[in-house]
Design a protein around this motif. Structure first.
Motif, PDB file in Angstrom:
ATOM      1  N   TYR A   1       0.710  -1.163   0.036  1.00 41.59           N
ATOM      2  CA  TYR A   1       0.033   0.074   0.068  1.00 41.59           C
ATOM      3  C   TYR A   1       0.733   1.076   0.067  1.00 41.59           C
ATOM      4  O   TYR A   1       1.829   1.224   0.586  1.00 41.59           O
ATOM      5  CB  TYR A   1      -1.021   0.084   1.089  1.00 41.59           C
TER       6      TYR A   1
ATOM      7  N   ARG B   1     -17.319  -3.453   1.117  1.00 35.16           N
ATOM      8  CA  ARG B   1     -16.555  -4.820   1.845  1.00 35.16           C
ATOM      9  C   ARG B   1     -17.951  -5.505   1.854  1.00 35.16           C
ATOM     10  O   ARG B   1     -18.963  -4.856   2.019  1.00 35.16           O
ATOM     11  CB  ARG B   1     -15.591  -4.468   2.902  1.00 35.16           C
TER      12      ARG B   1
ATOM     13  N   ARG C   1      -7.969  -0.441  -3.990  1.00 33.32           N
ATOM     14  CA  ARG C   1      -8.172  -0.811  -2.724  1.00 33.32           C
ATOM     15  C   ARG C   1      -7.801   0.272  -1.848  1.00 33.32           C
ATOM     16  O   ARG C   1      -6.566   0.752  -1.904  1.00 33.32           O
ATOM     17  CB  ARG C   1      -8.280  -1.978  -2.243  1.00 33.32           C
TER      18      ARG C   1
ATOM     19  N   ARG D   1      -7.185   0.844   2.352  1.00 36.46           N
ATOM     20  CA  ARG D   1      -6.893   0.516   3.734  1.00 36.46           C
ATOM     21  C   ARG D   1      -6.951   1.428   4.549  1.00 36.46           C
ATOM     22  O   ARG D   1      -5.992   2.399   4.541  1.00 36.46           O
ATOM     23  CB  ARG D   1      -5.646  -0.610   3.830  1.00 36.46           C
TER      24      ARG D   1
ATOM     25  N   GLU E   1      -9.961  -2.902   4.886  1.00 35.32           N
ATOM     26  CA  GLU E   1      -9.804  -2.823   3.447  1.00 35.32           C
ATOM     27  C   GLU E   1     -11.141  -2.482   2.640  1.00 35.32           C
ATOM     28  O   GLU E   1     -12.029  -3.351   3.047  1.00 35.32           O
ATOM     29  CB  GLU E   1      -9.130  -3.799   2.919  1.00 35.32           C
TER      30      GLU E   1
ATOM     31  N   ARG F   1     -13.078  -1.898  -1.224  1.00 36.83           N
ATOM     32  CA  ARG F   1     -12.900  -1.743  -2.761  1.00 36.83           C
ATOM     33  C   ARG F   1     -13.168  -0.473  -3.137  1.00 36.83           C
ATOM     34  O   ARG F   1     -14.551   0.145  -2.596  1.00 36.83           O
ATOM     35  CB  ARG F   1     -13.758  -2.851  -3.521  1.00 36.83           C
TER      36      ARG F   1
END
Length: 117
Positions: free
Chosen positions: A22, A42, A99, A101, A113, A115
C-alpha cells in the motif's frame, strides 16, 4: 440481536491480512481524488465519503453516517452506526490496486480494506 451487532462491529474493524503493498495517502487532496464519485465497499458494507466531510452508507441493515476531517496526514472520523456511536479515530489511509486500507489509531491499530466501486 447483540451477537449480530457485535459481529458487524468486528467486520467494520476487522484486520486485513493481505500481502499487497500500500502507498500511504498523506494529503487530503490526494485522498479526495481517490474517493470522489466512488463507493467504498466490503462485505455487507457500502459507504460514501464526500468532499464536504460527510460519511454515509449502510453496514449490514443499519445506516452509517458520520463526519470526517483530514488532520496531520490522517483521515479522522466520527461514525454512528445504527444509532450507536463508534467514536472518533484518526486513521492512516493506504492505496493499492483500487483498494483503500484504513488503519486505526494513526496506523497502529486494526485495518479495514475497502474496494473502490
Amino acid at each position: 440481536m447483540w451477537k449480530f451487532f457485535a459481529v458487524m462491529i468486528a467486520l467494520l474493524a476487522a484486520p486485513v491480512f493481505a500481502s499487497a503493498s500500500y502507498t500511504k495517502i498523506s494529503e487530503k487532496t490526494e485522498f479526495l481524488k481517490v474517493v470522489q464519485g466512488k463507493t467504498l465497499t466490503r462485505p455487507l458494507i457500502k459507504l460514501e465519503v464526500s468532499s464536504a466531510g460527510n460519511i454515509s452508507g449502510r453496514g449490514a441493515s443499519w445506516n452509517v453516517n458520520g463526519k470526517w476531517t483530514w488532520q496531520n496526514g490522517y483521515f479522522c472520523r466520527n461514525l454512528n452506526w445504527g444509532g450507536t456511536e463508534l467514536g472518533y479515530n484518526c486513521q492512516e489511509v493506504g492505496l493499492s490496486n483500487g483498494r483503500l486500507r484504513f488503519t486505526s489509531d494513526e496506523g497502529r491499530g486494526n485495518s479495514a480494506e475497502f474496494r473502490l466501486r
